[in-house]
Design a protein around this motif. Structure first.
Motif, PDB file in Angstrom:
ATOM      1  N   GLU A  78       0.817  -1.190   0.000  1.00 39.22           N
ATOM      2  CA  GLU A  78       0.000   0.000   0.000  1.00 39.22           C
ATOM      3  C   GLU A  78       0.864   1.258   0.000  1.00 39.22           C
ATOM      4  N   ARG A  79       1.939   1.241   0.805  1.00 38.08           N
ATOM      5  CA  ARG A  79       2.803   2.414   0.889  1.00 38.08           C
ATOM      6  C   ARG A  79       3.463   2.692  -0.459  1.00 38.08           C
ATOM      7  N   ALA A  93       0.864   4.114  -2.825  1.00 38.24           N
ATOM      8  CA  ALA A  93       0.573   5.506  -2.483  1.00 38.24           C
ATOM      9  C   ALA A  93       1.708   6.422  -2.928  1.00 38.24           C
ATOM     10  N   ALA A  94       2.941   5.959  -2.760  1.00 39.40           N
ATOM     11  CA  ALA A  94       4.098   6.761  -3.184  1.00 39.40           C
ATOM     12  C   ALA A  94       4.107   6.949  -4.694  1.00 39.40           C
ATOM     13  N   MET A 121       5.381  11.055   3.334  1.00 37.75           N
ATOM     14  CA  MET A 121       4.853   9.985   4.184  1.00 37.75           C
ATOM     15  C   MET A 121       5.847   9.713   5.297  1.00 37.75           C
ATOM     16  N   ALA A 170       9.109   4.142   6.716  1.00 34.98           N
ATOM     17  CA  ALA A 170       8.772   2.722   6.817  1.00 34.98           C
ATOM     18  C   ALA A 170      10.072   1.946   7.024  1.00 34.98           C
ATOM     19  N   ILE A 177       8.872   3.624  -2.089  1.00 40.73           N
ATOM     20  CA  ILE A 177       8.549   4.258  -0.810  1.00 40.73           C
ATOM     21  C   ILE A 177       9.533   5.383  -0.495  1.00 40.73           C
ATOM     22  N   SER A 221      13.242   5.560   4.783  1.00 35.73           N
ATOM     23  CA  SER A 221      12.716   4.192   4.764  1.00 35.73           C
ATOM     24  C   SER A 221      13.785   3.220   4.289  1.00 35.73           C
TER      25      SER A 221
END
Length: 147
Positions: free
Chosen positions: A1-2, A5-6, A14, A17, A43, A50
């Motif tokens: 999901e991350r 979204a990125a 964000m 992570a 990400i 991250s």
């Protein structure tokens, strides 16, 4: 999901992570290395700190586990837990997911996180343990473990 979204919102910042990946050997157990690295490249576009941090326990004479890597990366983990705050005011708002062995690994990771919070916040281990417990209650600390 991350990663998705990125890719969809490249300018939207964000939170960091961190993936701590532990297994016995890199050669035999890091099956999704390429996929994980590709996801984290996406990400990093919106969360540059991250990263994937690995712990392969049988690849060197001294065993290295996820809880050891948590301690080694304590400052980064703590900044991630703070999630923009100056100090924690109760349970961290970050999300922690622990997957793996329930007998030892999950308990050791929980203890390591509690010790990290206690040390960095300057609070007793009892208070830090309560914050980790509150994270569980708020679904910010989830475990998918087996024995």
């Amino acid at each position: 999901e991350r990663a998705q979204a990125a890719r969809e919102n490249p300018g939207q910042p964000m939170g960091t992570a961190l993936l701590f990946f532990g297994a016995r050997t890199e050669a035999h157990d890091y099956m999704y290395r390429e996929e994980l690295e590709n996801l984290f490249e996406d990400i990093k576009q919106t969360a540059p700190e991250s990263q994937i941090i690995t712990a392969f326990s049988r690849d060197q004479p001294q065993k290295v586990y996820v809880q050891h890597r948590l301690a080694e990366h304590a400052e980064l983990v703590y900044r991630t837990l703070l999630n923009g705050q100056q100090k924690l005011n109760g349970a961290p708002k970050a999300h922690v997911y622990v997957c793996g062995d329930a007998k030892l690994m999950a308990k050791d990771v929980s203890k390591a996180l509690t010790a990290l919070i206690s040390e960095r916040e300057g609070v007793s281990e009892e208070i830090a343990a309560k914050w980790v417990s509150d994270m569980r209650r708020l679904s910010h600390y989830q475990e998918d473990v087996w024995s």
